[in-house]
Design an enzyme around this catalytic site. Sequence first.
Site, PDB file in Angstrom:
ATOM      1  N   THR A  15      -6.717   0.185  12.410  1.00 24.73           N
ATOM      2  CA  THR A  15      -7.440   1.414  12.721  1.00 24.73           C
ATOM      3  C   THR A  15      -8.191   1.320  14.050  1.00 24.73           C
ATOM      4  OG1 THR A  15      -9.399   2.660  12.010  1.00 24.73           O
ATOM      5  CG2 THR A  15      -9.225   0.446  11.178  1.00 24.73           C
ATOM      6  N   ASP A  16      -8.388   2.471  14.682  1.00 29.04           N
ATOM      7  CA  ASP A  16      -9.207   2.502  15.906  1.00 29.04           C
ATOM      8  C   ASP A  16     -10.662   2.122  15.614  1.00 29.04           C
ATOM      9  OD1 ASP A  16      -9.963   4.801  14.520  1.00 29.04           O
ATOM     10  OD2 ASP A  16      -9.767   6.158  16.232  1.00 29.04           O
ATOM     11  N   GLU A  17     -11.058   2.171  14.328  1.00 31.03           N
ATOM     12  CA  GLU A  17     -12.466   1.902  13.997  1.00 31.03           C
ATOM     13  C   GLU A  17     -12.872   0.461  14.309  1.00 31.03           C
ATOM     14  OE1 GLU A  17     -13.877   3.717  10.370  1.00 31.03           O
ATOM     15  OE2 GLU A  17     -12.290   5.220  10.451  1.00 31.03           O
TER      16      GLU A  17
ATOM     17  N   GLY B 244       0.831  -1.215   0.000  1.00 29.08           N
ATOM     18  CA  GLY B 244       0.000   0.000   0.000  1.00 29.08           C
ATOM     19  C   GLY B 244       0.856   1.252   0.000  1.00 29.08           C
TER      20      GLY B 244
ATOM     21  N   GLY C  21      -0.127   4.712  -1.521  1.00 29.21           N
ATOM     22  CA  GLY C  21      -1.279   5.422  -0.958  1.00 29.21           C
ATOM     23  C   GLY C  21      -0.828   6.546  -0.035  1.00 29.21           C
TER      24      GLY C  21
ATOM     25  N   TYR D 149     -16.138  -1.474   6.384  1.00 31.37           N
ATOM     26  CA  TYR D 149     -14.689  -1.219   6.385  1.00 31.37           C
ATOM     27  C   TYR D 149     -14.074  -1.677   7.706  1.00 31.37           C
ATOM     28  CZ  TYR D 149     -10.442   1.464   7.407  1.00 31.37           C
ATOM     29  OH  TYR D 149      -9.175   1.828   7.815  1.00 31.37           O
TER      30      TYR D 149
ATOM     31  N   ILE E 110      -0.830   7.004   3.569  1.00 29.65           N
ATOM     32  CA  ILE E 110       0.079   6.752   4.701  1.00 29.65           C
ATOM     33  C   ILE E 110       1.321   6.016   4.205  1.00 29.65           C
ATOM     34  CG2 ILE E 110       0.305   5.639   6.968  1.00 29.65           C
ATOM     35  CD1 ILE E 110      -2.767   5.988   7.260  1.00 29.65           C
TER      36      ILE E 110
ATOM     37  N   TYR F 175     -21.900  15.531   7.260  1.00 31.18           N
ATOM     38  CA  TYR F 175     -22.925  14.513   7.497  1.00 31.18           C
ATOM     39  C   TYR F 175     -23.667  14.778   8.816  1.00 31.18           C
ATOM     40  CZ  TYR F 175     -20.148  11.786   4.080  1.00 31.18           C
ATOM     41  OH  TYR F 175     -19.456  11.355   2.977  1.00 31.18           O
TER      42      TYR F 175
ATOM     43  N   LYS G 135     -11.339  -4.694   8.526  1.00 33.23           N
ATOM     44  CA  LYS G 135     -10.040  -4.473   9.173  1.00 33.23           C
ATOM     45  C   LYS G 135      -9.936  -5.312  10.448  1.00 33.23           C
ATOM     46  CE  LYS G 135      -7.120  -2.007   8.316  1.00 33.23           C
ATOM     47  NZ  LYS G 135      -5.891  -2.159   7.474  1.00 33.23           N
TER      48      LYS G 135
HETATM   49  P1  NAD Z   1      -5.162   4.680   0.955  1.00 33.14           P
HETATM   50  O1  NAD Z   1      -6.513   4.265   0.458  1.00 33.14           O
HETATM   51  O2  NAD Z   1      -4.675   6.061   0.713  1.00 33.14           O
HETATM   52  O3  NAD Z   1      -4.047   3.691   0.378  1.00 33.14           O
HETATM   53  C1  NAD Z   1      -4.252   2.313   0.271  1.00 33.14           C
HETATM   54  C2  NAD Z   1      -3.223   1.783  -0.713  1.00 33.14           C
HETATM   55  O4  NAD Z   1      -3.411   0.363  -0.816  1.00 33.14           O
HETATM   56  C3  NAD Z   1      -3.372   2.351  -2.124  1.00 33.14           C
HETATM   57  O5  NAD Z   1      -2.106   2.747  -2.610  1.00 33.14           O
HETATM   58  C4  NAD Z   1      -3.927   1.196  -2.928  1.00 33.14           C
HETATM   59  O6  NAD Z   1      -3.519   1.204  -4.289  1.00 33.14           O
HETATM   60  C5  NAD Z   1      -3.361  -0.010  -2.184  1.00 33.14           C
HETATM   61  N1  NAD Z   1      -4.179  -1.219  -2.373  1.00 33.14           N
HETATM   62  C6  NAD Z   1      -5.527  -1.320  -2.274  1.00 33.14           C
HETATM   63  N2  NAD Z   1      -5.908  -2.585  -2.545  1.00 33.14           N
HETATM   64  C7  NAD Z   1      -4.765  -3.289  -2.807  1.00 33.14           C
HETATM   65  C8  NAD Z   1      -4.507  -4.640  -3.134  1.00 33.14           C
HETATM   66  N3  NAD Z   1      -5.504  -5.534  -3.281  1.00 33.14           N
HETATM   67  N4  NAD Z   1      -3.218  -5.030  -3.294  1.00 33.14           N
HETATM   68  C9  NAD Z   1      -2.204  -4.136  -3.173  1.00 33.14           C
HETATM   69  N5  NAD Z   1      -2.404  -2.834  -2.896  1.00 33.14           N
HETATM   70  C10 NAD Z   1      -3.671  -2.419  -2.703  1.00 33.14           C
HETATM   71  O7  NAD Z   1      -5.203   4.347   2.506  1.00 33.14           O
HETATM   72  P2  NAD Z   1      -4.404   5.015   3.708  1.00 33.14           P
HETATM   73  O8  NAD Z   1      -5.256   6.062   4.304  1.00 33.14           O
HETATM   74  O9  NAD Z   1      -3.018   5.335   3.287  1.00 33.14           O
HETATM   75  O10 NAD Z   1      -4.392   3.793   4.736  1.00 33.14           O
HETATM   76  C11 NAD Z   1      -3.298   2.880   4.779  1.00 33.14           C
HETATM   77  C12 NAD Z   1      -3.553   1.855   5.870  1.00 33.14           C
HETATM   78  O11 NAD Z   1      -3.700   2.500   7.121  1.00 33.14           O
HETATM   79  C13 NAD Z   1      -4.831   1.040   5.659  1.00 33.14           C
HETATM   80  O12 NAD Z   1      -4.576  -0.269   6.053  1.00 33.14           O
HETATM   81  C14 NAD Z   1      -5.838   1.704   6.585  1.00 33.14           C
HETATM   82  O13 NAD Z   1      -6.821   0.780   7.010  1.00 33.14           O
HETATM   83  C15 NAD Z   1      -4.937   2.133   7.728  1.00 33.14           C
HETATM   84  N6  NAD Z   1      -5.386   3.292   8.496  1.00 33.14           N
HETATM   85  C16 NAD Z   1      -5.745   4.455   7.865  1.00 33.14           C
HETATM   86  C17 NAD Z   1      -6.126   5.555   8.613  1.00 33.14           C
HETATM   87  C18 NAD Z   1      -6.493   6.861   7.967  1.00 33.14           C
HETATM   88  O14 NAD Z   1      -6.969   7.777   8.658  1.00 33.14           O
HETATM   89  N7  NAD Z   1      -6.291   7.057   6.677  1.00 33.14           N
HETATM   90  C19 NAD Z   1      -6.171   5.461  10.012  1.00 33.14           C
HETATM   91  C20 NAD Z   1      -5.788   4.254  10.629  1.00 33.14           C
HETATM   92  C21 NAD Z   1      -5.394   3.186   9.853  1.00 33.14           C
HETATM   93  P1  TYD Z   2     -13.632  10.157   6.783  1.00 37.45           P
HETATM   94  O1  TYD Z   2     -12.565  11.148   6.426  1.00 37.45           O
HETATM   95  O2  TYD Z   2     -14.357   9.457   5.690  1.00 37.45           O
HETATM   96  O3  TYD Z   2     -12.977   9.120   7.804  1.00 37.45           O
HETATM   97  P2  TYD Z   2     -13.690   7.977   8.725  1.00 37.45           P
HETATM   98  O4  TYD Z   2     -15.047   7.733   8.203  1.00 37.45           O
HETATM   99  O5  TYD Z   2     -12.768   6.810   8.507  1.00 37.45           O
HETATM  100  O6  TYD Z   2     -13.659   8.506  10.109  1.00 37.45           O
HETATM  101  O7  TYD Z   2     -14.719  10.902   7.662  1.00 37.45           O
HETATM  102  C1  TYD Z   2     -14.358  11.590   8.848  1.00 37.45           C
HETATM  103  C2  TYD Z   2     -15.629  12.106   9.472  1.00 37.45           C
HETATM  104  O8  TYD Z   2     -16.169  13.121   8.629  1.00 37.45           O
HETATM  105  C3  TYD Z   2     -16.718  11.052   9.610  1.00 37.45           C
HETATM  106  O9  TYD Z   2     -17.424  11.293  10.818  1.00 37.45           O
HETATM  107  C4  TYD Z   2     -17.626  11.304   8.418  1.00 37.45           C
HETATM  108  C5  TYD Z   2     -17.500  12.795   8.191  1.00 37.45           C
HETATM  109  N1  TYD Z   2     -17.591  13.260   6.792  1.00 37.45           N
HETATM  110  C6  TYD Z   2     -18.429  14.335   6.484  1.00 37.45           C
HETATM  111  O10 TYD Z   2     -19.123  14.887   7.363  1.00 37.45           O
HETATM  112  N2  TYD Z   2     -18.472  14.769   5.187  1.00 37.45           N
HETATM  113  C7  TYD Z   2     -17.741  14.172   4.197  1.00 37.45           C
HETATM  114  O11 TYD Z   2     -17.826  14.596   3.006  1.00 37.45           O
HETATM  115  C8  TYD Z   2     -16.886  13.076   4.530  1.00 37.45           C
HETATM  116  C9  TYD Z   2     -16.066  12.389   3.479  1.00 37.45           C
HETATM  117  C10 TYD Z   2     -16.837  12.666   5.849  1.00 37.45           C
END
Ligand code: NAD
Ligand code: TYD
Length: 333
Positions: free
Chosen positions: A120-122, A7, A10, A145, A12, A202, A149
């Site tokens: 994730t904390d989710e 990943g 992406g 989602y 992170i 939302y 996870k």
């Molecule tokens: P992102 O959607 O930006 O990136 C995900 C990456 O995974 C992308 O580059 C995508 O091409 C790749 N990918 C998707 N499916 C794939 C597959 N089948 N094989 C190989 N690569 C694949 O996500 P992110 O926000 O960078 O999150 C990265 C990780 O961190 C995830 O596991 C997510 O659950 C976790 N995470 C994210 C957050 C957040 O706030 N964004 C918080 C906590 C944990």
């Molecule tokens: P999001 O960035 O999708 O992260 P997550 O659902 O993983 O927490 O959303 C963050 C918060 O913002 C969530 O409570 C949903 C809300 N949200 C909106 O209110 N409007 C939007 O357009 C989006 C994408 C999210």
Amino acid sequence: MRIVVTGAAGFIGSNFVRLLCQDAGHEVVAFDALTYAGNRHNLDGVLPPERIVQGDVRHPAEVRGVLEGADVVVHMAAESHVDRSIQGALPFVETNVVGMQVMLDVAREVGIRRFVAVSTDEVYGSLGPEGSFTESSPVAPNSPYAASKAAGDLLALAAHHTFGLPIIVTRCGNNFGPYQFPEKLIPLTILRAMRREPIPVYGDGSNVRDWIHVEDHCRAILRVLEAGVPGRVYNIGGGGERSNVEVVRAILKLLGAPESLIRFVPDRLGHDFRYAIDSTRLQTELGWERRWSFEEGLADTVRWYQTQEQWWRTVLSGEYRAYVAKQYGVVGG
Ligand code: NAD
Ligand code: TYD
């Protein structure tokens, strides 16, 4: 040490690879399917093209090809957006659950020495107004989602228990910072506010997330990689709690945009009310501390999007829209 980051193209993942590459002693290989969320250009100037392997975590042969000869895996590849999982959960099960099991099987086969599963904390579900998630909070996911996870985390911990695979699971709060795909709240709000477009909030905007700058998350993953105890879970975050409407108002203020852009829209189905993280374990056992305050991190992130127009115009381009329309039947951005 040869480190494979899945990943890695992406949000992170690309920030984490940047951090890893500050240490010349690491040989880093990026593995990514380059879905709509993965962008090869996120790694421009960070890794040479031959270190960026396009491949899918669901496919054992492709995973084997990249893990053979590796010492360590940081597994972040995932379908990551809650709203998409509500529209269709299958890609989430395929990548986040099946893909995790493929990664675990191959890691065991080739003798990986350390495997960090980024989660994730989710997975802990939703909180009321009080309290925070510790590592012993029950796993009680609500969205498809989060459920996918949680399933991945449990498979990873089971591989540790059953086979002694050196797994460490991290669970972080909501990230923000450079290179975040503009479907998530913060980059979506920044880009819409910059263009004076309406911003969808939302429900009544009172839902709370525990925000963390992506650099702080990446430093925590690195610390866990260096010193975490296999079989253990580490929560990452804390101290960044804000309601959604507070976040949106802060961005509007930074951009000098009017609050009249806010549109309260129908709520997300099953919308979790609040997340808050207790990261005492990470702080006391591994000495991690966050460096960014929410306000400084947000201002820095707004500046990044203001100066990276080419980046966001490309990710919002026709190619991306066509992909999303085909895959999910919706148009994002
Ligand atoms: P992102 O959607 O930006 O990136 C995900 C990456 O995974 C992308 O580059 C995508 O091409 C790749 N990918 C998707 N499916 C794939 C597959 N089948 N094989 C190989 N690569 C694949 O996500 P992110 O926000 O960078 O999150 C990265 C990780 O961190 C995830 O596991 C997510 O659950 C976790 N995470 C994210 C957050 C957040 O706030 N964004 C918080 C906590 C944990
Ligand atoms: P999001 O960035 O999708 O992260 P997550 O659902 O993983 O927490 O959303 C963050 C918060 O913002 C969530 O409570 C949903 C809300 N949200 C909106 O209110 N409007 C939007 O357009 C989006 C994408 C999210």
